[in-house]
Design a protein around this motif. Structure first.
Motif, PDB file in Angstrom:
ATOM      1  N   ALA A   1      -4.112  58.904 -49.208  1.00  0.00           N
ATOM      2  CA  ALA A   1      -3.901  57.478 -49.494  1.00  0.00           C
ATOM      3  C   ALA A   1      -4.990  56.578 -48.903  1.00  0.00           C
ATOM      4  O   ALA A   1      -5.447  55.642 -49.559  1.00  0.00           O
ATOM      5  N   THR A   2      -5.418  56.844 -47.694  1.00  0.00           N
ATOM      6  CA  THR A   2      -6.422  55.977 -47.074  1.00  0.00           C
ATOM      7  C   THR A   2      -7.803  56.134 -47.721  1.00  0.00           C
ATOM      8  O   THR A   2      -8.681  55.304 -47.515  1.00  0.00           O
ATOM      9  N   ARG A   3      -7.997  57.170 -48.529  1.00  0.00           N
ATOM     10  CA  ARG A   3      -9.287  57.379 -49.205  1.00  0.00           C
ATOM     11  C   ARG A   3      -9.436  56.503 -50.435  1.00  0.00           C
ATOM     12  O   ARG A   3     -10.562  56.236 -50.847  1.00  0.00           O
ATOM     13  N   TRP A   4      -8.305  56.085 -51.033  1.00  0.00           N
ATOM     14  CA  TRP A   4      -8.442  55.313 -52.270  1.00  0.00           C
ATOM     15  C   TRP A   4      -7.664  54.001 -52.287  1.00  0.00           C
ATOM     16  O   TRP A   4      -7.865  53.174 -53.175  1.00  0.00           O
ATOM     17  N   TYR A   5      -6.803  53.786 -51.339  1.00  0.00           N
ATOM     18  CA  TYR A   5      -6.141  52.487 -51.192  1.00  0.00           C
ATOM     19  C   TYR A   5      -6.908  51.695 -50.140  1.00  0.00           C
ATOM     20  O   TYR A   5      -6.895  52.054 -48.962  1.00  0.00           O
ATOM     21  N   ARG A   6      -7.554  50.630 -50.534  1.00  0.00           N
ATOM     22  CA  ARG A   6      -8.365  49.843 -49.612  1.00  0.00           C
ATOM     23  C   ARG A   6      -7.545  49.224 -48.479  1.00  0.00           C
ATOM     24  O   ARG A   6      -8.051  49.048 -47.385  1.00  0.00           O
ATOM     25  N   ASN A   7      -6.298  48.850 -48.751  1.00  0.00           N
ATOM     26  CA  ASN A   7      -5.487  48.137 -47.760  1.00  0.00           C
ATOM     27  C   ASN A   7      -4.641  49.040 -46.871  1.00  0.00           C
ATOM     28  O   ASN A   7      -4.048  48.561 -45.913  1.00  0.00           O
TER      29      ASN A   7
END
Length: 148
Positions: free
Chosen positions: A28-34
């Motif tokens: 998730a942290t690789r493609w969700y900027r927030n």
């Protein structure tokens, strides 16, 4: 006022690959900027009932919330929801072949819907616009990560 935001993108990768990457909370942290952190509350593997703690920033605020996986059909559909805070929300991912004849590429849809209460309810139209913008950027980043 309800919030219901759906965005989509075509990714030039096989559906099984796109779905597996997106449904893996560790990505998730690789493609969700927030999204700044994700922690398993329940032990892997991912299944209906799994719980995941997220930390994110949205509209300048730090948010902590726990999603529960409601449905996981590998390669087709992934649904999780939270009941916490002033904005209970459901997030749904769906994947299908972008070109049904050749089976190439993946059409991914990302939908966030919920029923905000209190001040969040008053700000729902602004929140929907911000979510739509953020989701488009996230899907563009996802495409870059997977096609790059």
């Amino acid at each position: 006022m309800a919030v219901d935001v759906e965005t989509e993108i075509v990714i030039d990768r096989p559906r099984a690959e796109v779905a597996a990457f997106c449904a893996d909370p560790d990505n998730a942290t690789r493609w969700y900027r927030n999204i700044t952190a994700v922690e398993w509350v329940t032990a892997p593997p991912l299944a209906a009932g799994s719980r995941l703690a997220f930390v994110a920033s949205f509209l300048g605020r730090r948010l902590s919330y726990t999603y529960e996986v409601r449905e996981h059909v590998p390669g087709e559909r992934f649904v999780m929801s939270t009941q916490e805070g002033p904005f209970p929300m459901r997030t749904t991912y769906t994947w299908e072949d972008a070109d049904a004849e050749t089976g190439t590429g993946t059409l991914m849809r990302l939908r966030n819907d919920g029923e905000p209460s209190g001040f969040a309810g008053v700000a729902a139209p602004m929140m929907a616009r911000a979510m739509r913008s953020a989701n488009r950027k996230d899907l563009a980043l996802l495409k870059q990560v997977l096609e790059g």
